[in-house]
Design a protein around this motif. Structure first.
Motif, PDB file in Angstrom:
ATOM      1  N   PRO A   1       0.819  -1.221   0.000  1.00 36.95           N
ATOM      2  CA  PRO A   1       0.000   0.000   0.000  1.00 36.95           C
ATOM      3  C   PRO A   1       0.851   1.268   0.000  1.00 36.95           C
ATOM      4  CG  PRO A   1       0.057  -0.944   2.194  1.00 36.95           C
ATOM      5  CD  PRO A   1       0.817  -1.879   1.295  1.00 36.95           C
ATOM      6  N   LYS A   2       0.461   2.224  -0.815  1.00 36.77           N
ATOM      7  CA  LYS A   2       1.114   3.534  -0.817  1.00 36.77           C
ATOM      8  C   LYS A   2       0.187   4.551  -0.162  1.00 36.77           C
ATOM      9  CE  LYS A   2       4.577   2.175  -3.295  1.00 36.77           C
ATOM     10  NZ  LYS A   2       5.893   2.431  -3.527  1.00 36.77           N
ATOM     11  N   ILE A   3      -1.127   4.375  -0.342  1.00 39.89           N
ATOM     12  CA  ILE A   3      -2.097   5.272   0.283  1.00 39.89           C
ATOM     13  C   ILE A   3      -3.157   4.489   1.045  1.00 39.89           C
ATOM     14  CG2 ILE A   3      -3.532   5.429  -1.790  1.00 39.89           C
ATOM     15  CD1 ILE A   3      -4.185   8.314  -0.924  1.00 39.89           C
ATOM     16  N   ILE A   4      -3.368   3.248   0.695  1.00 37.98           N
ATOM     17  CA  ILE A   4      -4.416   2.455   1.338  1.00 37.98           C
ATOM     18  C   ILE A   4      -4.095   2.290   2.816  1.00 37.98           C
ATOM     19  CG2 ILE A   4      -5.513   0.176   1.419  1.00 37.98           C
ATOM     20  CD1 ILE A   4      -5.041   0.150  -1.666  1.00 37.98           C
ATOM     21  N   GLY A   5      -5.054   2.662   3.644  1.00 36.88           N
ATOM     22  CA  GLY A   5      -4.874   2.596   5.083  1.00 36.88           C
ATOM     23  C   GLY A   5      -4.120   3.777   5.663  1.00 36.88           C
TER      24      GLY A   5
ATOM     25  N   ASP B   1     -15.824 -11.704  -3.174  1.00 38.91           N
ATOM     26  CA  ASP B   1     -14.642 -12.125  -3.938  1.00 38.91           C
ATOM     27  C   ASP B   1     -14.154 -11.098  -4.951  1.00 38.91           C
ATOM     28  OD1 ASP B   1     -14.496 -14.495  -2.551  1.00 38.91           O
ATOM     29  OD2 ASP B   1     -15.778 -15.573  -3.964  1.00 38.91           O
ATOM     30  N   ARG B   2     -14.519  -9.858  -4.780  1.00 44.73           N
ATOM     31  CA  ARG B   2     -13.949  -8.826  -5.648  1.00 44.73           C
ATOM     32  C   ARG B   2     -13.463  -7.671  -4.787  1.00 44.73           C
ATOM     33  NH1 ARG B   2     -16.999  -4.498  -8.009  1.00 44.73           N
ATOM     34  NH2 ARG B   2     -18.851  -4.138  -6.755  1.00 44.73           N
ATOM     35  N   VAL B   3     -12.465  -6.963  -5.312  1.00 45.97           N
ATOM     36  CA  VAL B   3     -11.852  -5.857  -4.593  1.00 45.97           C
ATOM     37  C   VAL B   3     -12.559  -4.561  -4.964  1.00 45.97           C
ATOM     38  CG1 VAL B   3      -9.727  -4.507  -4.317  1.00 45.97           C
ATOM     39  CG2 VAL B   3      -9.607  -6.994  -4.532  1.00 45.97           C
ATOM     40  N   ILE B   4     -12.935  -3.810  -3.936  1.00 46.76           N
ATOM     41  CA  ILE B   4     -13.372  -2.434  -4.161  1.00 46.76           C
ATOM     42  C   ILE B   4     -12.584  -1.560  -3.202  1.00 46.76           C
ATOM     43  CG2 ILE B   4     -15.702  -3.044  -4.946  1.00 46.76           C
ATOM     44  CD1 ILE B   4     -16.742  -2.049  -2.220  1.00 46.76           C
ATOM     45  N   PHE B   5     -12.509  -0.300  -3.534  1.00 42.74           N
ATOM     46  CA  PHE B   5     -11.804   0.656  -2.696  1.00 42.74           C
ATOM     47  C   PHE B   5     -12.791   1.722  -2.254  1.00 42.74           C
ATOM     48  CE2 PHE B   5      -8.685  -1.155  -5.596  1.00 42.74           C
ATOM     49  CZ  PHE B   5      -7.717  -1.589  -4.712  1.00 42.74           C
ATOM     50  N   THR B   6     -12.722   2.052  -0.974  1.00 40.45           N
ATOM     51  CA  THR B   6     -13.566   3.102  -0.424  1.00 40.45           C
ATOM     52  C   THR B   6     -12.688   4.306  -0.139  1.00 40.45           C
ATOM     53  OG1 THR B   6     -14.991   1.467   0.626  1.00 40.45           O
ATOM     54  CG2 THR B   6     -15.115   3.714   1.474  1.00 40.45           C
ATOM     55  N   GLY B   7     -13.135   5.440  -0.637  1.00 39.37           N
ATOM     56  CA  GLY B   7     -12.428   6.687  -0.364  1.00 39.37           C
ATOM     57  C   GLY B   7     -13.312   7.597   0.472  1.00 39.37           C
TER      58      GLY B   7
ATOM     59  N   ARG C   1      -8.530  15.942   2.298  1.00 38.15           N
ATOM     60  CA  ARG C   1      -7.903  14.820   3.011  1.00 38.15           C
ATOM     61  C   ARG C   1      -8.552  13.555   2.478  1.00 38.15           C
ATOM     62  NH1 ARG C   1      -3.762  13.329   5.984  1.00 38.15           N
ATOM     63  NH2 ARG C   1      -4.228  11.790   7.558  1.00 38.15           N
ATOM     64  N   LEU C   2      -7.755  12.600   2.057  1.00 34.82           N
ATOM     65  CA  LEU C   2      -8.254  11.361   1.472  1.00 34.82           C
ATOM     66  C   LEU C   2      -7.779  10.179   2.297  1.00 34.82           C
ATOM     67  CD1 LEU C   2      -9.514   9.622  -0.815  1.00 34.82           C
ATOM     68  CD2 LEU C   2      -7.312   9.819  -2.005  1.00 34.82           C
ATOM     69  N   ALA C   3      -8.729   9.325   2.659  1.00 39.37           N
ATOM     70  CA  ALA C   3      -8.413   8.053   3.318  1.00 39.37           C
ATOM     71  C   ALA C   3      -8.992   6.954   2.435  1.00 39.37           C
ATOM     72  CB  ALA C   3      -9.030   7.997   4.706  1.00 39.37           C
ATOM     73  N   VAL C   4      -8.182   5.997   2.068  1.00 40.42           N
ATOM     74  CA  VAL C   4      -8.612   4.913   1.187  1.00 40.42           C
ATOM     75  C   VAL C   4      -8.510   3.591   1.932  1.00 40.42           C
ATOM     76  CG1 VAL C   4      -8.171   3.681  -0.981  1.00 40.42           C
ATOM     77  CG2 VAL C   4      -7.818   6.153  -0.872  1.00 40.42           C
TER      78      VAL C   4
END
Length: 181
Positions: A80-84, A112-118, A102-105
C-alpha cells in the motif's frame, strides 16, 4: 437485537448519505460505483454524472494520468502507498477548480472482488484559516516591530534627556560651588 439484512442496508445507506464527508467506492478498474451526496456536492456533480466514470475525473492532471498505474501496482504487489494511510491530495471540481482535501482509502473484499472506499474531507476552509493565521501573524510581527522602533526612539530620547539633565546638574553644582567660595 435482530435486524433484518434489509434494515441493516437501509441503516448503512442512511449513515453514508447523511455523512458530512464525501464517501465513494471504486472498483479495481478505477470506476466509480457509488458516491454519497456530500461527495457529489464537494466536486460539483450530480451522483448520476459520476457513477460509471473513472475516478480520475476528480483528480489533477498528474494524479489523473498515474492513478490507473497506482491501482495496478497495488493489486500486483499488495504494497500500500495510500491504502490505510490518510493523506492530503488535490481534488478537481466539475468547474475545473482545484481544492485541497484529506483522502483516506480502504480496501474492501466484497463477494470475492476488490473495491476501494475513499473518504474525502474538503480542506479549503482549513487552508484559508491557516493562511489567515499566517497573515495575522505577519501583521502582528509588523506591529511589534513598529512598536519596538517607537519604544527605542522614546528610550533614546529619555537617555538623551537624562544625559542633558545630568550635564545641567553638573553645571549647576559647579556654579553653586563657585558661589560658595
Amino acid at each position: 437485537m435482530n435486524h433484518s439484512a434489509k434494515d441493516l442496508v437501509t441503516r448503512l445507506r442512511a449513515v453514508i448519505d447523511t455523512a458530512i464527508d464525501g464517501i465513494l467506492t471504486i472498483n479495481a478498474s478505477g470506476i466509480i460505483e457509488t458516491i454519497n451526496p456530500a461527495g457529489s456536492e464537494m466536486f460539483g456533480y450530480q451522483s448520476e454524472e459520476l457513477v460509471g466514470q473513472k475516478v480520475n475525473v476528480l483528480m489533477t492532471k498528474h494524479d489523473e494520468t498515474h492513478h490507473d498505474q497506482y491501482i495496478k501496482n497495488y493489486l500486483d504487489t499488495r504494497v500500500p502507498k495510500i491504502i490505510g494511510i490518510g493523506r492530503e491530495v488535490m481534488g478537481k471540481k466539475k468547474s475545473g477548480e482545484i481544492f485541497p482535501c484529506r483522502l483516506a482509502v480502504s480496501e474492501v473484499i466484497l463477494n470475492d472482488r476488490v473495491i476501494f472506499t475513499g473518504i474525502l474531507h474538503d480542506l479549503t476552509a482549513v487552508h484559508e484559516a491557516q493562511e489567515e493565521v499566517k497573515r495575522l501573524n505577519k501583521d502582528l510581527e509588523k506591529k511589534v516591530q513598529e512598536r519596538t522602533n517607537e519604544l527605542e526612539e522614546v528610550v533614546n530620547k529619555l537617555l538623551r534627556t537624562n544625559q542633558e539633565l545630568g550635564w545641567r546638574e553638573q553645571q549647576l553644582n559647579e556654579t553653586l560651588n563657585k558661589e560658595r567660595e
